[in-house]
Motif scaffolding. Structure first.
Motif, short mmCIF file in Angstrom:
data_model
loop_
_atom_site.label_atom_id
_atom_site.label_comp_id
_atom_site.label_asym_id
_atom_site.label_seq_id
_atom_site.Cartn_x
_atom_site.Cartn_y
_atom_site.Cartn_z
N MET A 167 14.00 1.24 26.04
CA MET A 167 14.00 0.37 27.47
C MET A 167 14.37 1.23 28.35
O MET A 167 14.83 2.33 28.66
CB MET A 167 15.18 -0.64 27.50
N ALA A 168 13.56 0.99 29.49
CA ALA A 168 13.71 1.50 31.05
C ALA A 168 14.03 0.34 31.92
O ALA A 168 13.47 -0.40 32.06
CB ALA A 168 12.51 2.44 31.48
N ILE A 169 15.17 0.62 32.64
CA ILE A 169 15.56 -0.31 33.58
C ILE A 169 15.65 0.49 34.90
O ILE A 169 16.42 1.43 35.07
CB ILE A 169 16.81 -0.96 33.05
N LYS A 170 15.13 -0.15 35.90
CA LYS A 170 15.12 0.38 37.21
C LYS A 170 16.30 -0.06 37.76
O LYS A 170 16.54 -1.38 37.91
CB LYS A 170 13.86 0.18 38.05
N ILE A 171 17.06 0.80 38.46
CA ILE A 171 18.45 0.30 39.09
C ILE A 171 18.00 -0.25 40.58
O ILE A 171 17.05 0.18 41.27
CB ILE A 171 19.24 1.46 39.43
N GLN A 172 18.74 -1.43 40.88
CA GLN A 172 18.41 -1.96 42.08
C GLN A 172 19.23 -1.27 43.12
O GLN A 172 18.69 -1.13 44.50
CB GLN A 172 19.04 -3.55 41.81
N GLY A 173 20.43 -0.88 43.15
CA GLY A 173 21.17 -0.40 44.22
C GLY A 173 20.78 1.25 44.45
O GLY A 173 19.84 1.67 44.38
N ASP A 174 22.20 2.01 44.80
CA ASP A 174 22.32 3.11 45.04
C ASP A 174 21.37 4.03 44.01
O ASP A 174 21.78 3.81 42.82
CB ASP A 174 23.41 3.86 45.58
N GLN A 175 20.98 5.35 44.34
CA GLN A 175 20.42 6.16 43.31
C GLN A 175 21.61 6.38 42.39
O GLN A 175 22.94 6.79 42.84
CB GLN A 175 19.95 7.46 43.89
N LEU A 176 21.38 6.84 41.14
CA LEU A 176 22.38 7.17 40.28
C LEU A 176 22.78 8.85 40.24
O LEU A 176 21.94 9.60 40.50
CB LEU A 176 22.06 6.82 38.81
N THR A 177 23.97 9.15 40.18
CA THR A 177 24.40 10.40 40.26
C THR A 177 25.33 10.55 39.21
O THR A 177 25.96 9.78 38.65
CB THR A 177 25.05 10.75 41.50
N ALA A 178 25.61 12.06 38.50
CA ALA A 178 26.56 12.17 37.49
C ALA A 178 28.03 11.78 38.14
O ALA A 178 28.25 12.01 39.37
CB ALA A 178 26.52 13.78 37.22
N GLY A 179 28.76 11.21 37.02
CA GLY A 179 30.20 10.94 37.28
C GLY A 179 30.30 9.60 37.53
O GLY A 179 31.33 8.96 37.65
N ARG A 180 29.21 8.79 37.97
CA ARG A 180 29.21 7.44 38.41
C ARG A 180 29.26 6.44 36.98
O ARG A 180 28.99 6.90 35.94
CB ARG A 180 28.01 6.79 38.98
N LYS A 181 30.16 5.25 37.23
CA LYS A 181 30.52 4.40 36.09
C LYS A 181 29.79 3.09 36.36
O LYS A 181 29.78 2.66 37.62
CB LYS A 181 32.12 4.21 36.00
N LEU A 182 29.42 2.45 35.44
CA LEU A 182 28.67 1.15 35.46
C LEU A 182 29.37 0.26 34.30
O LEU A 182 29.80 0.64 33.41
CB LEU A 182 27.19 1.18 35.45
N GLY A 183 29.16 -0.95 34.59
CA GLY A 183 29.80 -1.77 33.43
C GLY A 183 28.47 -2.24 32.46
O GLY A 183 27.57 -2.56 32.91
#
Length: 227
Positions: A167-183
């Motif tokens: 699967m590839a899921i396009k993020i809706q918000g800010d660009q992803l960066t190392a260290g970020r956490k998501l639920g």
């Protein structure tokens, strides 16, 4: 009076000791998945990009939905990658009887990725929260306030043991960066051949509420590319 004073002192000492013991107890570890930076080709194959991403097991039964022997329910190992605009998941599913006969997409042999981008852990879905689903044939579906099918791309392939989903899921918000956490939460749906869902396996929280409640999601931690 002296007895009362001694009793009070003893009680105070007990409370102090109990508090001290509670403070020294190790806190339970937060359920966490490490996602490695990398961009795979979405073709249903395990290419080089996936090889350094750690596996997690999706094998905890939702007891309330279990209509088959737990040893026979479909389970999976999953790996996660990321780049600036996407999350990628690789599902290797063990399922001996593949079926998409159920009229409801969530009752078919399929995998689900639940995402809370801002990790607010709300008991309801906000605009950043979505449920992404792909069945073993590669058919897409989903739901939630933040679900948009155009943000989901997938490939599926049958195997001797079951099937593979990328699967590839396009993020809706800010660009992803190392260290970020998501639920996140991970789920495998299993139709044992009855035309109905007979089992659900999850990674973390074993109640059937992830489709409407993000408060018990685990944490996805974005890590730099592996050397």
């Amino acid at each position: 009076m002296k007895r009362l004073t001694l009793l009070s002192a003893a009680c105070l000492a007990f409370v102090s000791t109990t508090v001290a013991q509670d403070e020294t107890k190790p806190k339970p570890q937060e359920p966490t998945i490490a996602a490695i930076q990398g961009t795979p080709e979405i073709d249903g194959k395990v290419d080089e990009a996936w090889k350094k991403a750690p596996r997690v097991n999706v094998n905890k039964a939702v007891e309330a939905l279990l209509a088959v022997d737990e040893d026979e329910m479909a389970t999976a190992t999953v790996r996660v990658l990321w780049d600036k605009e996407h999350l990628y998941t690789l599902w290797q599913v063990k399922d001996s009887n593949l079926s998409a006969d159920a009229s409801d997409s969530w009752a078919q042999d399929s995998v689900e990725f639940f995402l809370d981008e801002n990790q607010k852990r709300t008991t309801y879905y906000e605009s950043d929260d979505a449920q992404y689903r792909v069945n073993y044939k590669g058919e897409l579906s989903g739901q939630g306030s933040g679900f948009d099918e155009s943000n989901l791309k997938a490939a599926a392939r049958k195997t001797k043991m079951g099937y593979v989903i990328e699967m590839a899921i396009k993020i809706q918000g800010d660009q992803l960066t190392a260290g970020r956490k998501l639920g996140v939460e991970l789920q495998v749906n299993d139709d044992p051949g009855s035309g109905e869902r007979g089992a659900v396996a999850k990674w973390n929280h074993t109640d059937d509420d992830s489709w409407q409640d993000t408060s018990n999601f685990g944490t996805l931690v974005l890590q730099p590319a592996a050397e």
